[in-house]
Every structure is written in C-alpha cells, then in structure tokens.
Write an enzyme that holds these catalytic residues in place. Structure first.
Site, PDB file in Angstrom:
ATOM      1  N   HIS A 169      -5.965   5.111   8.415  1.00 45.41           N
ATOM      2  CA  HIS A 169      -6.577   4.284   9.460  1.00 45.41           C
ATOM      3  C   HIS A 169      -5.524   3.408  10.134  1.00 45.41           C
ATOM      4  O   HIS A 169      -4.448   3.138   9.587  1.00 45.41           O
ATOM      5  CB  HIS A 169      -7.690   3.410   8.872  1.00 45.41           C
ATOM      6  CG  HIS A 169      -7.209   2.450   7.817  1.00 45.41           C
ATOM      7  ND1 HIS A 169      -6.499   1.313   8.099  1.00 45.41           N
ATOM      8  CD2 HIS A 169      -7.328   2.489   6.463  1.00 45.41           C
ATOM      9  CE1 HIS A 169      -6.218   0.675   6.985  1.00 45.41           C
ATOM     10  NE2 HIS A 169      -6.703   1.370   5.971  1.00 45.41           N
ATOM     11  N   ASP A 227      -4.337   4.406   2.755  1.00 45.76           N
ATOM     12  CA  ASP A 227      -3.011   4.501   2.147  1.00 45.76           C
ATOM     13  C   ASP A 227      -3.100   5.087   0.741  1.00 45.76           C
ATOM     14  O   ASP A 227      -2.212   5.832   0.314  1.00 45.76           O
ATOM     15  CB  ASP A 227      -2.305   3.132   2.127  1.00 45.76           C
ATOM     16  CG  ASP A 227      -3.120   2.035   1.454  1.00 45.76           C
ATOM     17  OD1 ASP A 227      -4.286   2.287   1.066  1.00 45.76           O
ATOM     18  OD2 ASP A 227      -2.597   0.916   1.310  1.00 45.76           O
TER      19      ASP A 227
END
Length: 504
Positions: A96, A390
C-alpha cells in the site's frame, strides 16, 4: 520554503560531516532497487545490486527513500523485452502507499495531514480527478465480503489511524500508469477483456483496497466496473486455504527472539529511548510500546517538524539524532536478520502458498498459448494484482532470494512477467512433434522490483547463464523452485513436509 525537518536534516548533515559517496568505477548507471543510482560493470545488466565502495548507509537518506515521494524521473523496465518475445501474463504484488501512522506518540499532537483528495494540493497526478469520479461508480462492481463496506477513497479532513494519504493514492496512480505505458505495445489485455482475465485481490484494510484501486485506475483508466470482482484475502500472507504451518510459526518466534536480543544489546538505542521518554515525560516502556519511529517517519515524509511537548515554562522536542539512532538500529537489524537466516526460513514457508498459486497460473497461461491449443472462451488470468503490506512483500523478497533488496518502501511493487520466445527458426519439418504440431516458443519468466529487473538475482535463476540467445529465465526454473527446491533451506522437499516436520 524549507520545512523544519529538512532544515534540521541539513544541519545534521553538517554536524556529522557526511561526505557524499560515489562508485569508484562509473560506467553505465541505472536506477538501483533502493531508488538510488547503481553502476553496471561491463555490458551485463545482471548487477542490479551493484558492488560499490560506499560508506555506511546513512539512516536519514535511507528513510527519505522509504518515503518514496512521487517524482517523474523513475525508470520502469516493465514491458522491456527481447525482440519478438510475446508477453503472455503479468502478476503484480504491491505494498500500500503512504499512510497515516498506526501508532501515536504519547503527549504529542497527531500530525496534521488532510486525507481528502484534491488536485490542487501536492503531490497530485493527472488522473486524480478521474480516479475520484470513477470510484463513485464502484457500486457496479462485485465485492467479496467485507470489502464492499470499506471506503473506496480516503475521506477525512484529519487522517485517521492507518488511512491512505493523497501521497499514497498518487504513488499508485503513477505505478499503474508506468505499467500502462510499459505494456501498451504488447496488447496484454484485449479491449473486450473478460472478468476472468483480470484478478484483483486485497486484504481487508482500506489502505490496501484503495491502493489497489488507484493502481488499477492508473493501469486501466476508467475500467469497466461491471466486469470487476474485488477479492478478499483474510491473511496478510495471502495463503488462502493453506495457512496452517506450525514450522513457519516457530521460525517467526525464533526470529522475534533474535530481534529482541539485538535490541536489548544496543546501548545507544536504549539511551535514545530514555532521552525521548524524559523529553515527553512518560515511562520508557510506554514510549517504546508506542513505536515512535512509525509517527516520526510520517513527519519526515510529509515535511513536518518532529513533535514537541511543553512542560511548565520549558518545551522539549524529539530530534533528528534520536530518529537516526532508531533507524540505524533498524538497518543493523536487517543485516543481522540476513546473517541469522531464521527470517528466510520463515519467509519460504510464509510465501509458498502465494508463489505456488502464481506458478500455477503462469503454467496454465503458458499451456494455453501453445500452438494448436484451443483457448478457453473466457480466457485465462492475464493480469493479477495483489494489494498487500510490508509484512507480505518483505517475506516475498526473502523467499525469492532477494536478500539484499531494501525493505519495501511505501508503494513498492514486485512484478512477475510471463514471456514466450519466438518459435525456433528451423525448417517446419524439423519443428514438428508427434501429432504433426509445430513446436512453439518456450515460456520464460522475469521478476522486477520497483521497476528494476532482478530476475538473475533470484535463487531460482542466479546460476542460470544469461546470454543473447536466452536473456530471460525459463519458467520451468521458477516452477521447480516453488514446488521443490525452495524447501531445501528447511531440509524438506514439500510444503507439507516442511510445515509438519517433527523437531528434536
């Protein structure tokens, strides 16, 4: 006007007498995976992680790279292929974009960031207004629960925790547009693409959903909502029905113990947390639990002054030196993580389900493209987009053997391309197989990270000779790696065997 953080940073550079570093040998420059400039030695483009003589990585400069401020200079190698090779499919995983912090620093004001979208505010993008308009039509799409209840746009005047910012939207509009330009000459998706040919999946967070939609709008502006199904992945590992893996969990626990031991052994880090807690007037353990680096990174990325508190007649502020100490520890932790190898074992088991699914899809497309085969009326999955975090992309990079790659920045992307080589230039009678079919071209795979070709740095293709007659990596290498070879690091030959292996 120079922001307070930027001005502080300039003073910090002067105070520690940092010297810009350049490679000793400068031949053909290219953009390295960490956003900097690398150097390829000779004519080979295999050195995506160049070996150059540099000083220790500067934590603040590295942090600015992590911010990934949108710019117009980044090159993208997606879609660049040898002559006459045909692009068959593309699979993309994105992290994102820029988000508001997940944690708040005790006794300080939250960063003042507007999470509504406006083309009059920087950073912006030519597609921003059309993106806002197009998202208003999203009710025509098909949404797996619970995605239909999430907002399709960030929409708060003062950002909420974890909310995607306008910067994050622009990052992915730009990412999608880069791939749009990279692939437009390859006719990847036909104008009348079918719902099966485009696959979009995301976790149940608004920031991943909105990032995926922004990327898709940049890649396929004003796409047909009625053809789109937005699929939900409940796990950040995108492991679907294959998430049960006790060994993976054990490796993660061991890795977390390694992280803890490295942290408590770092005297500079402990002094830094004590000093920060004293400034804020809170217990050190409370500050550490608040994960201050998450908020400080937001201040840095958005050009905001670090937070201050007023106690009586005195005002104390958190400093760039404190930020640097924490970031330096994080960089050292990345090095020690690679040395220990526990995270790599975790990553292999964590990302097998996603990689196996990707390999299976690429195999189906490759087989469907063979000469003489009748393609399905609805087509195969030509373009797949997975919008993740992540904690998804970092293990993916590790599982692929890209251990030297920087930790995934905001809006990072990993791209798998499937290519078919030209049919062999031989007399037709020599090309025939049994049944009289003409031998078709062979399937190849290419892996890119943030626009840079890293294929020959992956475990499955590192030992493959790269030459003019075979400039890409055979798909069979990737498939064998995913189905068998990747488990050698945990002394197993299969996912089930690795996950449920008895320990002494």
């Amino acid at each position: 006007m120079v922001s307070a953080v930027a001005a502080h940073f300039l003073l910090f550079l002067i105070s520690v007498n940092l010297i810009p570093t350049t490679p000793i040998v400068e031949q053909r420059p290219f953009q390295a995976v960490d956003g900097g400039v690398g150097v390829a030695l000779g004519k080979s483009r295999k050195r995506v992680f160049p070996v150059v003589h540099v000083q220790e990585t500067n934590p603040v400069l590295e942090a600015y790279g992590y911010c990934n401020t949108p710019n117009h200079t980044e090159q993208a190698w997606e879609g660049h292929s040898p002559a006459d090779y045909k692009l068959l499919a593309v699979h993309v995983m994105i992290r994102h974009g820029d988000r508001y912090p997940l944690y708040s620093i005790p006794k300080t004001k939250r960063p003042a960031i507007d999470c509504t979208l406006s083309s009059s505010r920087t950073p912006t993008h030519p597609l921003l207004d059309s993106f806002v308009r197009h998202m208003a039509q999203g009710g025509q799409g098909h949404w797996e629960s619970p995605l239909g209840s999430l907002p399709r746009l960030p929409n708060h005047n003062v950002c909420e925790i974890g909310e995607l910012t306008q910067t994050g939207v622009v990052q992915h509009l730009r990412n999608g547009q880069l791939l749009h330009h990279g692939y437009k000459g390859h006719n990847l998706l036909p104008s009348d693409w079918s719902p099966r040919q485009l696959w979009l999946e995301t976790t149940g967070k608004s920031r991943t959903l909105q990032s995926g939609l922004a990327f898709l709008h940049g890649f396929l502006p004003d796409f047909d909502w009625t053809k789109l199904t937005v699929r939900h992945q409940w796990s950040t590992l995108f492991c679907g029905a294959a998430c049960d893996c006790p060994s993976r969990n054990r490796y993660l626990e061991e890795e977390q113990r390694r992280q803890y031991q490295l942290r408590v052994a770092n005297a500079e880090l402990e002094r830094t947390y004590v000093d920060m807690a004293r400034t804020l007037g809170v217990p050190t353990r409370q500050l550490r639990a608040a994960n201050p680096i998450d908020s400080l990174l937001c201040h840095l990325c958005h050009g905001l002054s670090f937070p201050c508190v007023t106690t009586g007649d005195s005002t104390g502020c958190l400093t760039m030196a404190q930020f640097t100490a924490i970031r330096r520890h994080q960089l050292n932790d990345e090095v020690d993580k690679r040395r220990a190898g526990l995270y790599h074992k975790y990553a292999v088991l964590a990302m097998y389900p996603y990689l196996n699914r990707t390999a299976s899809k690429l195999e189906r497309v490759a087989k469907n493209s063979e000469a003489g085969r009748q393609p399905r009326a609805t087509g195969e999955e030509i373009f797949t987009l997975s919008s993740a975090h992540d904690v998804t992309m970092a293990p993916l990079l590790s599982a692929l053997g890209l251990e030297e790659a920087r930790f995934p920045r905001f809006a990072a992307r990993v791209v798998f391309e499937l290519w078919k080589s030209p049919s062999p230039a031989q007399p037709q009678q020599q090309q025939k197989k049994k049944g009289g079919k003409v031998k078709d071209g062979e399937p190849f795979v290419r892996v890119l990270y943030n626009g840079e070709d890293v294929t020959f740095h992956t475990t499955f293709c590192r030992s493959q000779d790269r030459h003019v007659h075979q400039p890409l990596c055979p798909l069979k290498n990737f498939v064998s790696f995913v189905r068998r070879d990747m488990f050698s690091v945990v002394n197993a030959t299969s996912y089930q065997g690795a996950c449920f292996k008895r320990t002494g």
